[in-house]
Scaffold this motif. Structure first.
Motif, short mmCIF file in Angstrom:
data_model
loop_
_atom_site.label_atom_id
_atom_site.label_comp_id
_atom_site.label_asym_id
_atom_site.label_seq_id
_atom_site.Cartn_x
_atom_site.Cartn_y
_atom_site.Cartn_z
N LYS A 227 -8.80 -44.73 71.05
CA LYS A 227 -9.95 -44.05 71.65
C LYS A 227 -9.78 -42.53 71.61
O LYS A 227 -10.74 -41.79 71.35
N ASN A 228 -8.56 -42.07 71.86
CA ASN A 228 -8.31 -40.62 71.85
C ASN A 228 -8.46 -40.03 70.46
O ASN A 228 -9.00 -38.92 70.29
N VAL A 229 -7.98 -40.74 69.45
CA VAL A 229 -8.13 -40.24 68.08
C VAL A 229 -9.60 -40.18 67.70
O VAL A 229 -10.07 -39.20 67.10
N ALA A 230 -10.37 -41.21 68.06
CA ALA A 230 -11.80 -41.21 67.75
C ALA A 230 -12.51 -40.04 68.42
O ALA A 230 -13.38 -39.39 67.82
N ALA A 231 -12.14 -39.77 69.67
CA ALA A 231 -12.77 -38.66 70.39
C ALA A 231 -12.43 -37.32 69.74
O ALA A 231 -13.25 -36.39 69.73
N LYS A 232 -11.24 -37.23 69.17
CA LYS A 232 -10.80 -35.97 68.55
C LYS A 232 -11.47 -35.72 67.21
O LYS A 232 -11.87 -34.59 66.91
N GLY A 237 -21.93 -36.44 68.37
CA GLY A 237 -22.79 -37.55 68.72
C GLY A 237 -22.22 -38.92 68.41
O GLY A 237 -22.81 -39.94 68.81
N TYR A 238 -21.09 -38.98 67.72
CA TYR A 238 -20.51 -40.27 67.35
C TYR A 238 -19.75 -40.87 68.52
O TYR A 238 -19.01 -40.18 69.22
N ARG A 239 -19.91 -42.18 68.71
CA ARG A 239 -19.15 -42.91 69.72
C ARG A 239 -18.39 -44.05 69.06
O ARG A 239 -18.95 -44.76 68.22
N LYS A 240 -17.14 -44.23 69.42
CA LYS A 240 -16.33 -45.29 68.81
C LYS A 240 -16.83 -46.66 69.27
O LYS A 240 -16.85 -46.95 70.46
N PRO A 241 -17.22 -47.52 68.33
CA PRO A 241 -17.64 -48.87 68.72
C PRO A 241 -16.43 -49.71 69.13
O PRO A 241 -15.30 -49.47 68.69
N ALA A 242 -16.65 -50.71 69.94
CA ALA A 242 -15.59 -51.64 70.32
C ALA A 242 -15.07 -52.35 69.08
O ALA A 242 -15.83 -52.72 68.18
N GLY A 243 -13.76 -52.52 69.03
CA GLY A 243 -13.14 -53.24 67.91
C GLY A 243 -12.85 -52.41 66.68
O GLY A 243 -12.33 -52.93 65.70
N GLU A 248 -3.93 -42.29 63.40
CA GLU A 248 -3.35 -41.21 62.60
C GLU A 248 -1.92 -41.59 62.26
O GLU A 248 -1.07 -41.74 63.14
N ASP A 249 -1.67 -41.74 60.97
CA ASP A 249 -0.36 -42.18 60.49
C ASP A 249 0.54 -40.96 60.32
O ASP A 249 0.32 -40.13 59.42
N PRO A 250 1.58 -40.83 61.13
CA PRO A 250 2.44 -39.65 61.04
C PRO A 250 3.23 -39.57 59.73
O PRO A 250 3.72 -38.50 59.37
N ALA A 251 3.33 -40.69 59.01
CA ALA A 251 4.09 -40.69 57.76
C ALA A 251 3.27 -40.16 56.58
O ALA A 251 3.82 -39.95 55.50
N GLN A 252 1.96 -39.96 56.78
CA GLN A 252 1.10 -39.52 55.69
C GLN A 252 0.80 -38.03 55.79
O GLN A 252 0.91 -37.43 56.87
N ASP A 300 -19.53 -37.93 57.39
CA ASP A 300 -20.37 -39.04 56.94
C ASP A 300 -19.54 -40.31 56.74
O ASP A 300 -20.00 -41.42 57.04
N LEU A 301 -18.33 -40.16 56.23
CA LEU A 301 -17.50 -41.34 55.99
C LEU A 301 -16.92 -41.90 57.29
O LEU A 301 -16.68 -43.11 57.39
N ILE A 302 -16.69 -41.05 58.28
CA ILE A 302 -16.28 -41.57 59.59
C ILE A 302 -17.38 -42.49 60.14
O ILE A 302 -17.11 -43.57 60.68
N LYS A 303 -18.62 -42.07 59.98
CA LYS A 303 -19.74 -42.90 60.44
C LYS A 303 -19.82 -44.21 59.67
O LYS A 303 -20.06 -45.27 60.24
N ALA A 304 -19.64 -44.13 58.35
CA ALA A 304 -19.75 -45.34 57.52
C ALA A 304 -18.59 -46.29 57.76
O ALA A 304 -18.78 -47.50 57.91
N LEU A 305 -17.38 -45.76 57.78
CA LEU A 305 -16.19 -46.60 57.97
C LEU A 305 -16.04 -47.05 59.42
O LEU A 305 -15.41 -48.08 59.69
N GLY A 306 -16.59 -46.28 60.34
CA GLY A 306 -16.47 -46.59 61.76
C GLY A 306 -17.75 -47.13 62.34
O GLY A 306 -18.03 -46.93 63.53
N SER A 307 -18.55 -47.84 61.54
CA SER A 307 -19.83 -48.36 62.02
C SER A 307 -19.63 -49.52 62.99
O SER A 307 -18.57 -50.15 63.04
N SER A 308 -20.66 -49.83 63.73
CA SER A 308 -20.57 -50.83 64.79
C SER A 308 -20.25 -52.23 64.26
O SER A 308 -19.45 -52.96 64.85
N TYR A 309 -20.90 -52.63 63.16
CA TYR A 309 -20.69 -53.96 62.61
C TYR A 309 -19.59 -53.99 61.55
O TYR A 309 -19.23 -55.05 61.06
N GLN A 310 -19.09 -52.83 61.16
CA GLN A 310 -18.01 -52.72 60.17
C GLN A 310 -18.40 -53.24 58.79
O GLN A 310 -17.56 -53.76 58.04
#
Length: 390
Positions: A227-232, A237-243, A248-252, A300-310
């Motif tokens: 949830k914290n990463v999504a907020a950051k 206007g974007y809200r993280k959907p449930a599921g 953030e991968d520290p190795a990348q 735009d890709l955060i919205k597409a990859l993080g959509s409600s229905y996935q």
């Protein structure tokens, strides 16, 4: 008399001069014979000969998703696939691109829906990276691939050592081969005309990707960290959907650090999401509102990859396997295909090859860590889920 001598002398001089002139003139070159015609080696045919019969009914995925989703949820002691009805909380255009009127309110619906689409041949769209893997840069030149177009390769510790870095023990290898044998038996039954076997293939692959979704994200999608990463990183206007997991991968490095959603993709259009964008646009070419720019921004890709229905995320996760299959089937490099596809130093024809999920990313464009046994134990965990959820 003198006149005759002069004329004779002049005549001799002219004849001599003409003869010298003729002798100094180079003869016309003899035309070279036409070279024998060279018959070019014909390229292997990119047209398949195997017929998998009619497509499944449009709603077949609903039964597969409901049944398999519940079984996998139970095996994981969770309810992410069918136990939680998803609600649209953002303007998720990618969640409105289905070819039916079903509600698609469960994650299992999306997995089984796109598995059903990819039981049929689908464009892999990996031509733009073809030079890295010994395949064509022309997408139209590829032999078709799907989840069932080619049989799965059986594996041994020897073949796995050629394709992944961390070879599992024999008990895990046995699980991989049991799955491959199940798929191959059902595939042959379909080729023999048994269409009920195609429904079983739909369920079998839905189970694979449902377990993979848990391995990638579902069990930790709604933690405080997610949830914290999504907020950051979320756009205005974007809200993280449930599921929907944000990680953030520290190795990348910075360009690959952020991973989103069911199958954990980075919102970078220059990264490995690009073939998915191209294939998605191709399959939705008659739906202008569903198109995703090949140069889409991170927002735009955060919205597409993080959509409600996935929807797009599920599509891309399943399509990733088709992409690596396409590389293995079409490559001219023995290192980018399974060892059993090389006989006496020569690659088998496109249609005669088998395919495998188990490759390092750099060898055959694999996305998923569990298929590579990246942790040394996640491959066994994945296939244990597949077997225990039946």
């Amino acid at each position: 008399m003198k006149t005759k001598i002069i004329l004779a002398t002049l005549l001799c001089t002219l004849v001599s001069t003409h003869a010298q002139a003729m002798g100094s003139k180079k003869p016309s070159p003899t035309p070279a014979p036409n070279p024998a015609p060279v018959t070019p080696t014909p390229a292997p045919s990119t047209k398949p000969t195997l017929d998998f019969g009619p497509e499944l009914s449009e709603d077949a995925y609903l039964n597969a998703g409901a049944e398999v989703g519940a079984q996998v949820d139970d095996s994981q002691n969770d309810n992410e696939l069918v136990g939680s009805s998803r609600q649209v909380i953002n303007n998720d255009q990618v969640d409105q691109c289905f070819n039916d009127e079903a509600p698609h309110e469960y994650f299992a619906d999306q997995i089984s829906y796109y598995v059903q689409e990819m039981i049929n041949d689908v464009p892999a769209k990996v031509g733009y990276i073809g030079s890295y893997y010994g395949t064509s840069s022309d997408d139209s030149a590829y032999f078709p691939t799907s989840l069932i177009r080619h049989p799965l390769c059986n594996v041994t510790s020897s073949t796995l050592s050629a394709t992944i870095n961390k070879v599992p023990g024999q008990a895990t290898i046995d699980k991989l081969n049991r799955f491959a044998n199940t798929v191959n038996t059902l595939r042959q039954e379909v080729l023999n005309g048994d269409q009920s076997a195609k429904k079983e293939l739909l369920s079998t692959w839905t189970r694979m990707f449902s377990c993979l979704a848990y391995a990638e994200s579902l069990s930790t999608a709604d933690t405080t960290t997610s949830k914290n990463v999504a907020a950051k990183v979320g756009p205005s206007g974007y809200r993280k959907p449930a599921g929907v997991k944000f990680y953030e991968d520290p190795a990348q490095d910075a360009t690959s650090r952020l991973n989103i959603g069911m199958f954990q993709f980075t919102p970078n259009s220059a990264g490995n999401i690009q073939p998915c964008i191209r294939a998605w646009n191709s399959l939705n070419q008659n739906k202008a509102s569903c198109q995703i720019s090949q140069k889409a921004t991170q927002a735009d890709l955060i919205k597409a990859l993080g959509s409600s229905y996935q929807s797009f995320n599920a599509f891309c996760g399943i399509h990733k396997l088709v992409q690596t299959f396409a590389i293995q089937v079409n490559t001219t490099k023995s290192s980018a295909t399974h060892p059993s596809n090389v006989v006496n130093g020569k690659l088998k024809g496109f249609e005669q090859r088998c395919v495998s999920p188990h490759f390092q990313a750099g060898k055959a464009y694999n996305h998923f860590g569990p298929f590579q046994n990246s942790t040394g134990s996640n491959l066994d965990k994945l296939f244990t889920c597949i077997e225990s959820s039946r």
